[in-house]
Scaffold this motif. Structure first.
Motif, short mmCIF file in Angstrom:
data_model
loop_
_atom_site.label_atom_id
_atom_site.label_comp_id
_atom_site.label_asym_id
_atom_site.label_seq_id
_atom_site.Cartn_x
_atom_site.Cartn_y
_atom_site.Cartn_z
N CYS A 132 0.83 -1.21 0.00
CA CYS A 132 0.00 0.00 0.00
C CYS A 132 0.87 1.26 0.00
CB CYS A 132 -0.92 -0.01 1.21
SG CYS A 132 -1.99 1.45 1.35
N ARG A 134 -6.67 4.89 -1.72
CA ARG A 134 -7.80 3.99 -1.47
C ARG A 134 -7.68 2.74 -2.32
NH1 ARG A 134 -12.08 3.24 -4.44
NH2 ARG A 134 -11.61 5.11 -5.69
N GLN A 135 -7.31 2.90 -3.58
CA GLN A 135 -7.17 1.74 -4.44
C GLN A 135 -5.99 0.86 -4.01
OE1 GLN A 135 -6.83 4.13 -8.03
NE2 GLN A 135 -8.82 3.40 -8.75
#
Length: 348
Positions: free
Chosen positions: A73, A104-105
């Motif tokens: 992330c 977010r993705q």
């Protein structure tokens, strides 16, 4: 190859990452994560010496989640869709619209990947990638992303993007391109670098629009019937050539100011007249070395300082007999060898 429609409704042909390259990137990321996990376990083991067992187990779980979820992330958010493994293989994660990936993705992909790869030996991700036309796994389907092949063969691997066409070389030498801005030149260069990645209709319309903007700021106008990509290539190649010449001249002037030899284009220095000895021909035993500098002319000494002058006769004085005496004869002449030496008598 797959077709991707950008936010400006432009269709692009992209190279979807294959399963083999994604597997190599995953193994590299797994190696980096294993190293991080080893460090986390080592640190938590050291804290167990001063803390209780519950505190150690909690720190271990937090560290494992931070490595397995936070690593992809964080890297995909900061490096715009790339982790260490993807960077080494040449992959990038982008949105379905071709834009950069968001936090977010990246978080959704990381959470889904934690479940995919660590349950049933990664079979959910493998089956989904085989069944999807674009090779997406569950994390890509949930986050609306796609993994593309970023490092692909292009014109830049075989030479510069802009090459001078031979049929336009005479026209490019007479161009006035001082009004061509850096932004417009960069736009034309990006168009040429992605020329073969565009669809034919998009390629022609985009090339005509960029070429018309370039023609408005240059003179004289190009010959009729020239395709836009050839026109842009000639203008950019001439602009690069003039920049190279300007930088070379600037470097040559700097080297001359420092007194260093100049290698490269630039105005030639004035010829230095050769001395008379060098004009007569090369010496018999190599180049002639310059002699010591001539002594400065005699001038009156400063007041208060003694004056030292060489004696007029070096043979005068208490050692005149030694200085003016001839050299002694050869004490060991051979039977058939006459005495040698310029100062010895001729004969025995």
């Amino acid at each position: 190859m797959a077709e991707l429609v950008t936010g400006e409704a432009v269709a692009l042909d992209i190279r979807v990452a294959r399963l083999a390259s994604r597997g190599c990137a995953f193994l590299l990321d797994l190696f980096f994560q294993a190293v991080m996990l080893y460090l986390v376990v080592y640190v938590t083991a050291m804290t167990s010496l001063v803390a209780d067992e519950a505190w150690t187990v909690g720190l271990t779980l937090v560290g494992m989640v931070a490595v397995l979820v936070g690593y992809p992330c964080l890297f995909e958010t900061l490096l715009r869709g790339r982790t260490m493994g993807k960077m080494a293989v040449g992959l990038r994660v982008v949105g379905d619209d071709g834009g950069p990936i968001r936090f977010r993705q990246a978080l959704v992909r990381a959470l889904a990947g934690f479940i995919e790869f660590w349950t049933f030996y990664g079979s959910p991700a493998l089956i989904t990638s085989f069944c999807n036309r674009r090779g997406k796994r569950l994390g890509d389907l949930f986050a609306g992303t796609i993994v593309i092949q970023e490092r692909a063969p292009s014109m830049m691997l075989y030479g510069p993007v802009a090459v001078m066409p031979p049929q336009l070389a005479w026209w490019a030498r007479t161009l006035e391109i001082s009004m061509l801005s850096d932004e417009l030149a960069m736009t034309a260069r990006q168009y040429l670098s992605r020329f073969w990645e565009l669809l034919p209709e998009v390629r022609d319309s985009l090339g005509q629009r960029i070429a018309s903007q370039v023609v408005e700021v240059i003179s004289p106008p190009p010959p009729p019937g020239v395709r836009p990509e050839i026109l842009l290539s000639a203008v950019l190649a001439e602009r690069r050539h003039r920049e190279e010449v300007r930088l070379a001249e600037r470097r040559a002037r700097r080297m001359r100011r420092l007194g260093l030899p100049v290698w490269g284009p630039g105005p030639a220095p004035a010829p230095v007249p050769a001395p008379a000895m060098a004009m007569a021909g090369p010496p018999a035993y190599g180049p002639v070395r310059p002699g010591p500098p001539a002594p400065p002319p005699f001038s009156a000494p400063a007041p208060g300082r003694p004056q030292f002058l060489p004696p007029a006769n070096y043979g005068a004085g208490p050692y005149r007999e030694v200085l003016n005496a001839p050299p002694p004869p050869n004490p060991y002449p051979g039977p058939d060898q006459p005495p040698r030496g310029p100062y010895l008598p001729q004969g025995r």
